[in-house]
Design an enzyme around this catalytic site. Sequence first.
Site, PDB file in Angstrom:
ATOM      1  N   PHE A   1      35.278  26.002 -69.009  1.00 32.33           N
ATOM      2  CA  PHE A   1      36.702  26.299 -68.892  1.00 32.33           C
ATOM      3  C   PHE A   1      37.541  25.702 -70.020  1.00 32.33           C
ATOM      4  O   PHE A   1      38.773  25.800 -70.003  1.00 32.33           O
ATOM      5  CB  PHE A   1      37.230  25.942 -67.500  1.00 32.33           C
ATOM      6  CG  PHE A   1      36.582  26.780 -66.444  1.00 32.33           C
ATOM      7  CD1 PHE A   1      36.505  28.155 -66.599  1.00 32.33           C
ATOM      8  CD2 PHE A   1      35.987  26.221 -65.335  1.00 32.33           C
ATOM      9  CE1 PHE A   1      35.868  28.958 -65.655  1.00 32.33           C
ATOM     10  CE2 PHE A   1      35.354  27.003 -64.382  1.00 32.33           C
ATOM     11  CZ  PHE A   1      35.290  28.378 -64.538  1.00 32.33           C
TER      12      PHE A   1
ATOM     13  N   HIS B   1      64.797  37.910 -85.709  1.00 36.51           N
ATOM     14  CA  HIS B   1      63.893  36.916 -85.127  1.00 36.51           C
ATOM     15  C   HIS B   1      63.057  36.220 -86.188  1.00 36.51           C
ATOM     16  O   HIS B   1      63.045  34.993 -86.269  1.00 36.51           O
ATOM     17  CB  HIS B   1      62.976  37.569 -84.088  1.00 36.51           C
ATOM     18  CG  HIS B   1      61.774  36.747 -83.735  1.00 36.51           C
ATOM     19  ND1 HIS B   1      61.834  35.725 -82.826  1.00 36.51           N
ATOM     20  CD2 HIS B   1      60.492  36.767 -84.186  1.00 36.51           C
ATOM     21  CE1 HIS B   1      60.638  35.146 -82.732  1.00 36.51           C
ATOM     22  NE2 HIS B   1      59.812  35.773 -83.542  1.00 36.51           N
TER      23      HIS B   1
ATOM     24  N   HIS C   1      62.262  32.087 -89.434  1.00 36.46           N
ATOM     25  CA  HIS C   1      62.892  32.622 -88.231  1.00 36.46           C
ATOM     26  C   HIS C   1      64.326  32.127 -88.114  1.00 36.46           C
ATOM     27  O   HIS C   1      64.574  31.089 -87.498  1.00 36.46           O
ATOM     28  CB  HIS C   1      62.080  32.197 -87.007  1.00 36.46           C
ATOM     29  CG  HIS C   1      60.655  32.663 -87.034  1.00 36.46           C
ATOM     30  ND1 HIS C   1      59.696  32.066 -87.812  1.00 36.46           N
ATOM     31  CD2 HIS C   1      60.036  33.690 -86.393  1.00 36.46           C
ATOM     32  CE1 HIS C   1      58.525  32.689 -87.638  1.00 36.46           C
ATOM     33  NE2 HIS C   1      58.705  33.681 -86.794  1.00 36.46           N
TER      34      HIS C   1
ATOM     35  N   GLU D   1      44.222  24.227 -66.281  1.00 35.64           N
ATOM     36  CA  GLU D   1      43.565  23.623 -67.440  1.00 35.64           C
ATOM     37  C   GLU D   1      44.466  23.601 -68.672  1.00 35.64           C
ATOM     38  O   GLU D   1      44.517  22.623 -69.420  1.00 35.64           O
ATOM     39  CB  GLU D   1      42.274  24.373 -67.770  1.00 35.64           C
ATOM     40  CG  GLU D   1      41.212  24.338 -66.676  1.00 35.64           C
ATOM     41  CD  GLU D   1      41.434  25.393 -65.602  1.00 35.64           C
ATOM     42  OE1 GLU D   1      42.364  26.224 -65.757  1.00 35.64           O
ATOM     43  OE2 GLU D   1      40.690  25.374 -64.603  1.00 35.64           O
TER      44      GLU D   1
ATOM     45  N   ASN E   1      67.867  34.571 -74.898  1.00 28.61           N
ATOM     46  CA  ASN E   1      68.526  35.526 -75.802  1.00 28.61           C
ATOM     47  C   ASN E   1      68.050  36.957 -75.614  1.00 28.61           C
ATOM     48  O   ASN E   1      68.497  37.868 -76.320  1.00 28.61           O
ATOM     49  CB  ASN E   1      68.394  35.077 -77.264  1.00 28.61           C
ATOM     50  CG  ASN E   1      66.948  35.062 -77.744  1.00 28.61           C
ATOM     51  OD1 ASN E   1      66.118  35.860 -77.304  1.00 28.61           O
ATOM     52  ND2 ASN E   1      66.632  34.173 -78.665  1.00 28.61           N
TER      53      ASN E   1
ATOM     54  N   HIS F   1      30.093  30.409 -65.123  1.00 30.33           N
ATOM     55  CA  HIS F   1      30.287  28.958 -65.099  1.00 30.33           C
ATOM     56  C   HIS F   1      29.324  28.202 -66.020  1.00 30.33           C
ATOM     57  O   HIS F   1      29.368  26.982 -66.071  1.00 30.33           O
ATOM     58  CB  HIS F   1      30.137  28.427 -63.663  1.00 30.33           C
ATOM     59  CG  HIS F   1      31.325  28.738 -62.804  1.00 30.33           C
ATOM     60  ND1 HIS F   1      31.798  30.028 -62.621  1.00 30.33           N
ATOM     61  CD2 HIS F   1      32.170  27.939 -62.102  1.00 30.33           C
ATOM     62  CE1 HIS F   1      32.854  29.995 -61.828  1.00 30.33           C
ATOM     63  NE2 HIS F   1      33.104  28.752 -61.502  1.00 30.33           N
TER      64      HIS F   1
END
Lengths: 674, 674
Positions: free
Chosen positions: B447, B272, B31, B420, B191, B483
Amino acid sequence: MVVATQSVEQLCINSIRFLAIDAVEKANSGHPGLPMGAAPMAFVLWDRLMRYNPKNPNWLNRDRFVLSAGHGCMLQYALLYLAGYDSVGIEDIKQFRQWDSKTPGHPENHITKGVEVTTGPLGQGVANGVGFAMAEAHMAAKFNKPDSQIIDHYTYVIAGDGCNMEGISGEAASLAGHLGLGKLIVLYDDNSISIEGSTDIAFTEDVNKRFEAYGWHVQHVEQGNGEDNGSLDSIAKAIEAAKAVTDKPSFIKVTTLIGYGSPNKVNTYGVHGAALGTDEVKLTRENLGWNYGEFEVPGDALAHFRKAVDRGAEAEAEWNKTFADYKAKYADSAALLERMVSGELPANWADCLPTYTPEDKAEATRNTSGKILNTIADTLPELIGGSADLAPSNKTALKNTGDFQKGSYGERNLHFGVREHAMGAICNAIALHGSGLIPYGATFLVFTDYMRNAIRLSALAEARVIWVMTHDSIAVGEDGPTHQPVEHVASLRMIPQLQVFRPADGNETSAAYKVAVESKKHPTLIALSRQNLPQLEGSSIEKAEKGGYVLSCGFAPEELDLIFIGTGSELELCVKAADILKAEGKKVRVVSLPCWELFEAQSEEYKESVLPSVAKKRLSVEAGTTFGWQRYTGDNGASVGIDTFGASAPGDVALDKFGFNVDNVVATAKKVIG
Amino acid sequence: MVVATQSVEQLCINSIRFLAIDAVEKANSGHPGLPMGAAPMAFVLWDRLMRYNPKNPNWLNRDRFVLSAGHGCMLQYALLYLAGYDSVGIEDIKQFRQWDSKTPGHPENHITKGVEVTTGPLGQGVANGVGFAMAEAHMAAKFNKPDSQIIDHYTYVIAGDGCNMEGISGEAASLAGHLGLGKLIVLYDDNSISIEGSTDIAFTEDVNKRFEAYGWHVQHVEQGNGEDNGSLDSIAKAIEAAKAVTDKPSFIKVTTLIGYGSPNKVNTYGVHGAALGTDEVKLTRENLGWNYGEFEVPGDALAHFRKAVDRGAEAEAEWNKTFADYKAKYADSAALLERMVSGELPANWADCLPTYTPEDKAEATRNTSGKILNTIADTLPELIGGSADLAPSNKTALKNTGDFQKGSYGERNLHFGVREHAMGAICNAIALHGSGLIPYGATFLVFTDYMRNAIRLSALAEARVIWVMTHDSIAVGEDGPTHQPVEHVASLRMIPQLQVFRPADGNETSAAYKVAVESKKHPTLIALSRQNLPQLEGSSIEKAEKGGYVLSCGFAPEELDLIFIGTGSELELCVKAADILKAEGKKVRVVSLPCWELFEAQSEEYKESVLPSVAKKRLSVEAGTTFGWQRYTGDNGASVGIDTFGASAPGDVALDKFGFNVDNVVATAKKVIG
């Protein structure tokens, strides 16, 4: 305080509160605080503003409601019951959080009619709301005519402090602001309490200013608590003002008191996620002047709230008339809409899928996928999707359609930005919008780690989403271990109800898409190669659809010296290794196993025909973790895989160094044969 | 443009650019765009402002630098080389992105000295920066004296558009604003180009306003491109201004041109992530008046940049003097600091860990964990951590210390808010700060899906983090499938270098913490029960540290009818089922397997002693997916597990309905025995 007389609106609001209080009390589990605090805004929304038909939860043009703070689900169940939905009766509310009830601990769309999407993991619902609003905008742009707005509904979200702390909601809100989704209205239940106490301990940002920065229309209302019609009016007025702003999504911060009515627990963490307790329930009844029994709803309140049934029937009837006119004038559009909503696919749609022979040139399956997506898009106008800013790498851009942007919502290329998690929840909502849209979302396979909860929810919520995940192994190469998936394919295979496909060539890629489109209640994740792969002798759509099949053999099960089992890019290695071993007189079979879930769903007889139990010497080859392969390779088998992180190097070098070469596969095979 | 003469600063800036251009060109991968565009700001920072010692990358009081936009790593490698770090020579730069090089495709701290943390997955670095700043604030508050600021450094982050689109950066920035981390300075390389093109297609929010909403000090600078000292001065001035604001983190939007210097590719997506190509490299050399060869750095530039070596040596020498004075005055504090930085733990520290006998009462392992955390915290002042707003449920609050907040950075209870993912990256940085801190981060096990990439990076980056994950199965109960973890323990086991512990009782929980604290280069994830578990006969810290062991047996391997293999809460079921079978005359063994990774690391002899190959009839019992268990149960075994989503119901009901009861375990065992 003693409330001598309560207006019918107050009665309705307190009915919501006490249904929640009593249900949580009976279950001795749940979250009474949010329903108690947010009842007024929810009541105003459902009673004065929202358009829905309790007797037909599937009415296409209904407003969508999302409780992003899903733990407060007793709010939603109370609303569904009071509004007259058949899905939630008072007995269901008494069964709150019990086995096999219609009122589980968080809202699940596949269990309770009227619940639009499964929420609970915080922030998801905000992004779901963005997805519903995008679906609405798209369907409206596609189907509405200057004289007929058949798609024209709002999406309302109630979100809490937790939702606004989660990154996913910020990602989605930034995109919604960019897209100018004027029919999305988020009510922020600003109660300043989270589980560790006051939000002051970790969350002191200016949320409204943040949403302004995203380009939203922003308001702040002090809700009051339903005793004062003025405050109900001010909520209604704010929502009306939000509706009047048509070029920006709206964010209404509604300041509330969690657990309102409970004299000792109001405005404390204690009322967030636990039953009040017998004494406090009693005190709350006294405090709010509530002389009704457990689960009792005053007749006046029920009668008032149930006007929603007539109102909804009228609204739908009116819409049906509009649609009948539309159908008369725009037969083709109406037929397409009806087909899409019905979920029917065009007859023989899958004939558009390309097939390949070994003479066709080698191609990266991400490129094949790109061609197939374009082919499907031309056949299925319901296909819509895009990438989290990796379209040129994921090969997900559709050529015959433009960009979905403000002013061009009818186009089908979505630009999610570098926002994988929001992309996931948005795709889930587009799939669950009920309009038949088939969304796809793409990124590098390794970045499923950024959106794993949304992928899991697509499976739980039975959302037909196509997850297009390219760069599916260490063959990614130079980008190195942060970009090289190792454990990802296996870790996704174990998500229930998710179909994970890792195709080996063009035919298998077509099969993956066939399965993905036709699986109405399952999401499908397709893991695709960055590098070119040859078109293999023996593959076909029909075979690959079974999840696993014999690619090449020629020997009876009893004779077999070895079965190679490969997926994706490593199936070619199996074929080459098999050729070498066959030349040396070994009797080997090559099995392709692109989708474990589908293979496991086949008959025992079919599975036995592919992997005969008598043939115990087996070698799996997959450029990913060996974890889980023992299921197929057994006690006498082995696996060529990678159980460490990868490394930065050209892809072919990385593959070779980690043992994904013909020599190593042959050598390992010989060890297994013994 | 032709630049007739270049100032030495211009030469330095262009040296960075051409090292990046040439390295990417040689690798034909990488890059170049970011290094070309951001070279001026990076140069100003490293040349004029940042304090570091190239010859001692571990100097405790160095400023920390994080390249959140990790794909631009050639910027960082060029800086390390030019500044005189021994870790990156010119030959290393020529080996950019090659096998076994010091210059992999994204920065990896465990490979390249001077790289503070592994970045690449976008947004992580911003949150890492917050973590470094928190570590600095904590260490400063803990060790500094009114007359001696021995901990006093800044944390600088360069982040890109992608970083700012990701939710994780928003989460972290909100927390940083709340905490008022005045020594955190983020330079935003604005940019306006991302992979799908202009950021206008998806990212039009007002980023500066958003950071203001978070409570940051915000500036905007037009960088210029290094040809104009005025623009370099304006960057330096902005950084100075940022440093002068001591009660808020600073965000400096620096508007740049991606790929500056490339006449045809500047300000395009094309620059890029791909090599410029021979022709464009030539044109870029001409355009920037760069008459130097490939990988050639002008002597003046190198000489100028290398002043960093003397500057750094002086800075550290001065600090060493300060520290010597400090040591003389504050011997105890100095000794503690030296111990922490050395990574040494106090002798016999582990004696503080509690042990249990079957007579001790049953306890949820999350509660045991809470007690152990408190015990360790008293023994190890380096322990610091908290939860993503679930401390009361995760049992992670430390009683003998207060809250880490603005004004009380010396305290050790962190409140992450419902964030988290940011928590994950913050913990990673605290562990990698080099000051010996041992961070822990907690949430519900399900989670981990919100923070999986950060957990993965903890393993890759060799960060000693303790992940405290409670509510580890469907025994969660009423909260339901959103959950209830099912696939999570298994999916975490397959992350390389991560130690996953699922303890069955108090002794095993102590073992998990012993391993976690003593594993200096590994994170450890501890999966803990919500529900009470008995203290089992036969468990011990010593045995559990081996990852797997025989809990009870009494029979020779050849005699065994069955081996039960259990983890966590289901080990109790194995014990009870074994008792019933023994009473019926069966010869059974119970094996506990709390940590697969540690067990696999034992000698073959030890593993054989636990799971003798002669004893082929085996039954695993774990309230999670059966995926992967075949490794231990083999062709003649079976697994009691759950391969679907869970369901909302009281925990004991859910367990029972899904077959986690003694009857089903006994019945399945009998089937296996045959």
